[in-house]
Structure formats: C-alpha cells, structure tokens
Scaffold this motif. Structure first.
Motif, mmCIF file in Angstrom:
data_model
loop_
_atom_site.group_PDB
_atom_site.id
_atom_site.type_symbol
_atom_site.label_atom_id
_atom_site.label_comp_id
_atom_site.label_asym_id
_atom_site.label_seq_id
_atom_site.Cartn_x
_atom_site.Cartn_y
_atom_site.Cartn_z
ATOM 1 N N THR A 33 0.817 -1.213 0.000
ATOM 2 C CA THR A 33 0.000 0.000 0.000
ATOM 3 C C THR A 33 0.850 1.262 0.000
ATOM 4 O O THR A 33 0.326 2.347 -0.222
ATOM 5 C CB THR A 33 -0.910 0.052 1.238
ATOM 6 O OG1 THR A 33 -0.090 0.126 2.413
ATOM 7 C CG2 THR A 33 -1.818 -1.155 1.302
ATOM 8 N N LYS B 237 2.076 2.516 2.604
ATOM 9 C CA LYS B 237 1.925 3.120 3.934
ATOM 10 C C LYS B 237 2.805 2.374 4.921
ATOM 11 O O LYS B 237 3.001 1.171 4.799
ATOM 12 C CB LYS B 237 0.473 3.014 4.416
ATOM 13 C CG LYS B 237 -0.505 3.771 3.589
ATOM 14 C CD LYS B 237 -1.901 3.538 4.100
ATOM 15 C CE LYS B 237 -2.881 4.225 3.154
ATOM 16 N NZ LYS B 237 -4.222 3.770 3.364
ATOM 17 N N THR B 238 3.284 3.106 5.894
ATOM 18 C CA THR B 238 3.966 2.424 6.991
ATOM 19 C C THR B 238 2.908 1.761 7.862
ATOM 20 O O THR B 238 1.721 2.081 7.774
ATOM 21 C CB THR B 238 4.795 3.390 7.850
ATOM 22 O OG1 THR B 238 3.911 4.289 8.518
ATOM 23 C CG2 THR B 238 5.796 4.160 7.000
ATOM 24 N N ARG B 239 3.340 0.847 8.691
ATOM 25 C CA ARG B 239 2.394 0.178 9.587
ATOM 26 C C ARG B 239 1.672 1.194 10.454
ATOM 27 O O ARG B 239 0.460 1.133 10.620
ATOM 28 C CB ARG B 239 3.133 -0.834 10.461
ATOM 29 C CG ARG B 239 3.672 -2.006 9.654
ATOM 30 C CD ARG B 239 4.563 -2.871 10.488
ATOM 31 N NE ARG B 239 5.772 -2.108 10.811
ATOM 32 C CZ ARG B 239 6.661 -2.479 11.704
ATOM 33 N NH1 ARG B 239 6.508 -3.577 12.391
ATOM 34 N NH2 ARG B 239 7.734 -1.757 11.930
ATOM 35 N N LEU B 240 2.394 2.154 10.985
ATOM 36 C CA LEU B 240 1.796 3.163 11.856
ATOM 37 C C LEU B 240 0.768 3.996 11.095
ATOM 38 O O LEU B 240 -0.319 4.261 11.602
ATOM 39 C CB LEU B 240 2.872 4.053 12.475
ATOM 40 C CG LEU B 240 2.396 5.100 13.474
ATOM 41 C CD1 LEU B 240 1.621 4.447 14.622
ATOM 42 C CD2 LEU B 240 3.587 5.880 14.023
ATOM 43 N N GLU B 241 1.103 4.405 9.873
ATOM 44 C CA GLU B 241 0.149 5.177 9.062
ATOM 45 C C GLU B 241 -1.125 4.371 8.805
ATOM 46 O O GLU B 241 -2.236 4.907 8.903
ATOM 47 C CB GLU B 241 0.788 5.573 7.723
ATOM 48 C CG GLU B 241 1.856 6.634 7.842
ATOM 49 C CD GLU B 241 2.623 6.810 6.542
ATOM 50 O OE1 GLU B 241 3.141 7.921 6.338
ATOM 51 O OE2 GLU B 241 2.718 5.866 5.737
ATOM 52 N N ALA B 242 -0.963 3.093 8.498
ATOM 53 C CA ALA B 242 -2.125 2.256 8.218
ATOM 54 C C ALA B 242 -3.004 2.112 9.451
ATOM 55 O O ALA B 242 -4.228 2.164 9.360
ATOM 56 C CB ALA B 242 -1.672 0.886 7.723
ATOM 57 N N ARG C 162 -3.153 4.256 11.983
ATOM 58 C CA ARG C 162 -3.788 5.558 12.256
ATOM 59 C C ARG C 162 -5.041 5.731 11.401
ATOM 60 O O ARG C 162 -6.072 6.200 11.865
ATOM 61 C CB ARG C 162 -2.809 6.694 11.993
ATOM 62 C CG ARG C 162 -1.855 6.926 13.123
ATOM 63 C CD ARG C 162 -1.062 8.208 12.934
ATOM 64 N NE ARG C 162 -0.190 8.395 14.075
ATOM 65 C CZ ARG C 162 1.095 8.712 14.004
ATOM 66 N NH1 ARG C 162 1.659 8.917 12.830
ATOM 67 N NH2 ARG C 162 1.821 8.851 15.091
ATOM 68 N N GLU C 163 -4.931 5.345 10.140
ATOM 69 C CA GLU C 163 -6.084 5.424 9.247
ATOM 70 C C GLU C 163 -7.189 4.475 9.724
ATOM 71 O O GLU C 163 -8.366 4.828 9.724
ATOM 72 C CB GLU C 163 -5.664 5.061 7.823
ATOM 73 C CG GLU C 163 -6.771 5.196 6.813
ATOM 74 C CD GLU C 163 -6.283 4.897 5.406
ATOM 75 O OE1 GLU C 163 -6.923 4.049 4.758
ATOM 76 O OE2 GLU C 163 -5.280 5.494 4.978
ATOM 77 N N GLN D 107 -7.760 3.509 12.707
ATOM 78 C CA GLN D 107 -8.354 4.045 13.931
ATOM 79 C C GLN D 107 -9.475 5.026 13.582
ATOM 80 O O GLN D 107 -10.495 5.088 14.255
ATOM 81 C CB GLN D 107 -7.287 4.722 14.777
ATOM 82 C CG GLN D 107 -7.775 5.165 16.133
ATOM 83 C CD GLN D 107 -6.648 5.789 16.963
ATOM 84 O OE1 GLN D 107 -5.619 6.206 16.433
ATOM 85 N NE2 GLN D 107 -6.854 5.851 18.256
ATOM 86 N N LYS D 108 -9.291 5.773 12.492
ATOM 87 C CA LYS D 108 -10.306 6.749 12.077
ATOM 88 C C LYS D 108 -11.475 6.090 11.348
ATOM 89 O O LYS D 108 -12.616 6.484 11.520
ATOM 90 C CB LYS D 108 -9.674 7.797 11.155
ATOM 91 C CG LYS D 108 -8.661 8.688 11.838
ATOM 92 C CD LYS D 108 -8.017 9.614 10.836
ATOM 93 C CE LYS D 108 -6.886 10.394 11.476
ATOM 94 N NZ LYS D 108 -6.140 11.167 10.485
ATOM 95 N N GLU E 70 7.069 -1.886 5.101
ATOM 96 C CA GLU E 70 5.917 -1.275 4.456
ATOM 97 C C GLU E 70 4.706 -2.151 4.729
ATOM 98 O O GLU E 70 4.694 -3.334 4.429
ATOM 99 C CB GLU E 70 6.143 -1.161 2.936
ATOM 100 C CG GLU E 70 7.220 -0.189 2.564
ATOM 101 C CD GLU E 70 6.862 1.248 2.853
ATOM 102 O OE1 GLU E 70 5.666 1.604 2.758
ATOM 103 O OE2 GLU E 70 7.762 2.034 3.153
#
Length: 96
Positions: A4, A6-11, A13-14, A16-17, A92
């Motif tokens: 994707t 995205k980093t694991r953290l970015e994924a 965070r998304e 979570q929203k 990633e």
C-alpha cells in the motif's frame, strides 16, 4: 495483495479513524478456517443433542464446546503469533 506504500503506523492511524484495515489473503484464510471449525463444532453439538430435551441439549452443548475451547484458544494464539511475526514485521505495511 500489493504494497500500500503506507507504513504500519500510518495504516493503523487510518484504521483508527475508519474502523477498517486491510488483511492479507493468508490472514483472511486463517480466520475463515477458524470460523469453519467453530461452525462444525456447533453442528456436532446440535446433532448430538437433537434427540434430547432442552436441558440435556444444553449439557451436551456445554461439554462439546468445553472440548473445543482449549483448541480455539491455542489456534487464536497461533494466529496472533502469525500476525505479529509475519504480517506486522514488514517495513511497508501490506495488511494483517
């Protein structure tokens, strides 16, 4: 499933929203297999209890599900280890 970007953290965070996160075919297959086993345990319980009254059906159900519970917990631990060790270990993020 492709990367994707995205980093694991970015994924996460998304997720979570949105409340949604991608899962790999392997992870989906693991959960599907576990749910299939659980459905079969329910069917076994129902079939074993079918000739009896409700009270005895409940006793049979409790016993059958009691046999299954330790295996379910062990399988869930294996799936959790797979997610931790394989799916969440990539730089990633590609889904759990």
């Amino acid at each position: 499933m492709g990367n994707t970007g995205k980093t694991r953290l970015e994924a996460f965070r998304e997720a979570q929203k949105t409340g949604q996160i991608a899962i790999t075919e392997t992870t989906a297959g693991l959960f599907m297999s576990l749910l299939t086993i659980e459905e079969n345990v329910d069917n076994i319980s129902d079939l074993l209890g079918s000739p009896y009254d409700d009270q005895y059906k409940d006793e049979i159900s409790d016993r059958v599900h009691g046999y299954y519970e330790p295996m379910f917990k062990s399988l869930m631990n294996e799936i959790a280890n797979h997610i931790k060790d394989v799916s969440l270990s990539s730089i990633e993020f590609q889904g759990i």
